[in-house]
Design a protein around this motif. Structure first.
Motif, PDB file in Angstrom:
ATOM      1  N   CYS A   1      -9.246  -6.484  -1.854  1.00 39.59           N
ATOM      2  CA  CYS A   1      -8.196  -7.224  -1.801  1.00 39.59           C
ATOM      3  C   CYS A   1      -8.434  -8.496  -0.793  1.00 39.59           C
ATOM      4  CB  CYS A   1      -7.042  -6.622  -0.707  1.00 39.59           C
ATOM      5  SG  CYS A   1      -5.364  -8.319  -1.292  1.00 39.59           S
TER       6      CYS A   1
ATOM      7  N   ASP B   1      -6.722  -9.919   1.933  1.00 38.97           N
ATOM      8  CA  ASP B   1      -6.283  -9.298   2.879  1.00 38.97           C
ATOM      9  C   ASP B   1      -6.935 -10.328   4.335  1.00 38.97           C
ATOM     10  OD1 ASP B   1      -3.259  -8.236   4.142  1.00 38.97           O
ATOM     11  OD2 ASP B   1      -5.243  -8.181   5.392  1.00 38.97           O
TER      12      ASP B   1
ATOM     13  N   GLY C   1      -4.933  -8.144  -3.906  1.00 40.26           N
ATOM     14  CA  GLY C   1      -4.365  -6.852  -4.572  1.00 40.26           C
ATOM     15  C   GLY C   1      -5.426  -6.210  -5.489  1.00 40.26           C
TER      16      GLY C   1
ATOM     17  N   HIS D   1      -5.832  -0.678   0.349  1.00 40.93           N
ATOM     18  CA  HIS D   1      -5.649  -1.034   2.393  1.00 40.93           C
ATOM     19  C   HIS D   1      -4.343  -0.402   2.128  1.00 40.93           C
ATOM     20  CE1 HIS D   1      -3.759  -5.109   2.925  1.00 40.93           C
ATOM     21  NE2 HIS D   1      -4.815  -5.342   1.186  1.00 40.93           N
TER      22      HIS D   1
ATOM     23  N   CYS E   1      -0.684  -3.477   1.717  1.00 44.65           N
ATOM     24  CA  CYS E   1      -0.832  -4.367   1.024  1.00 44.65           C
ATOM     25  C   CYS E   1       0.106  -5.882   0.650  1.00 44.65           C
ATOM     26  CB  CYS E   1      -1.408  -3.781  -0.385  1.00 44.65           C
ATOM     27  SG  CYS E   1      -2.439  -5.312  -1.103  1.00 44.65           S
ATOM     28  N   GLY E   2      -0.438  -6.706   1.481  1.00 47.22           N
ATOM     29  CA  GLY E   2       0.701  -8.000   0.635  1.00 47.22           C
ATOM     30  C   GLY E   2       1.009  -7.706  -0.844  1.00 47.22           C
TER      31      GLY E   2
HETATM   32 ZN   LIG Z   1      -3.844  -6.359   0.082  1.00 50.79          ZN
END
Ligand SMILES: [Zn+2]
Length: 233
Positions: A85, A87, A110, A138, A141-142
């Motif tokens: 991801c 992130d 994602g 993870h 995850c947003g």
């Molecule tokens: Zn994520």
């Protein structure tokens, strides 16, 4: 010799994971320095996870200095490709303690697949001979959270963000939108779905079936820094 799915199942428990890496055929000899000739999926996975243990233990051996960059400036011989991801808390080379030239990294929100991502993985496997593909999700995850929100409100985001939501939505639906634990469940399902999709990819299916290439799923713990393998589910 255990196959990769067996290793993935074992990897869910740390004690077994340690046993896996310390027994069996010689593996992990590269220590992130690059791929050995004739590298196997098993050896590549062991090497990747050994790097994560160095990271978790606070004893990484690969600093990101320009000397390391220069040392890897010739031909590249990576031994794994990790799809993760975007992130900012999950920098892939760092969490696997890998130096320049050791692993190829692809990051999307994602870890969503598109043609560019699939083509990139096909290139790394087919042209560079990399034996291991890891899909790494993870916690918190947003992108998954945004998908949960979109499905709950019925408001699909605009632009290309909609592509991320569309690709993650099946995992959220499978997990159950009304389940209080929908997000952690969907994160795991989404990793497994991505792994399955890649195993069936036009150019990956044959080497995967032959055992020359493995596609495995993992989950990164934001707090501990540990990567746990997910069984195929
Ligand atoms: Zn994520």
């Amino acid at each position: 010799m255990a196959n990769i799915p067996d290793l993935a199942r074992a990897g869910r428990r740390r004690a077994k994971l340690n046993g896996m890496v310390s027994s069996g055929t010689p593996m992990g000899a590269t220590s992130g320095q690059g791929r050995q000739a004739g590298g196997t999926p098993r050896a590549a996975l062991a090497d990747l996870l050994a790097g994560n243990r160095r990271f978790v233990s606070g004893q990484p051996v690969h600093g990101h200095d320009v000397t390391a960059a220069a040392a890897a400036s010739g031909d590249q011989q990576p031994y794994a490709v990790v799809l993760g991801c975007i992130d900012s808390r999950v920098p892939l080379e760092a969490i696997f303690d890998q130096t320049f030239g050791a692993i190829c990294v692809i990051r999307t929100g994602g870890h969503v697949l598109d043609r560019a991502v699939r083509g990139s993985i096909e290139y790394v496997v087919g042209q560079l001979g990399v034996p291991l593909v890891m899909v790494l999700g993870h916690e918190r995850c947003g992108a998954v959270q945004a998908t949960v929100e979109a499905l709950r409100t019925g408001q699909r985001p605009g632009g290309s963000l909609a592509h991320l939501v569309d690709e993650i939505a099946p995992a959220v639906t499978e997990a159950g939108l009304d389940d209080p634990a929908v997000q952690p469940l969907a994160i795991r399902r989404h990793v497994r779905r991505t792994v399955r999709t890649l195993r069936q990819d036009d150019l990956l299916a044959a080497p995967v079936a032959a055992g020359r290439v493995a596609v495995v799923g993992g989950l990164y713990d934001l707090a501990s820094g540990e990567v746990a393998l997910l069984d195929p589910g």
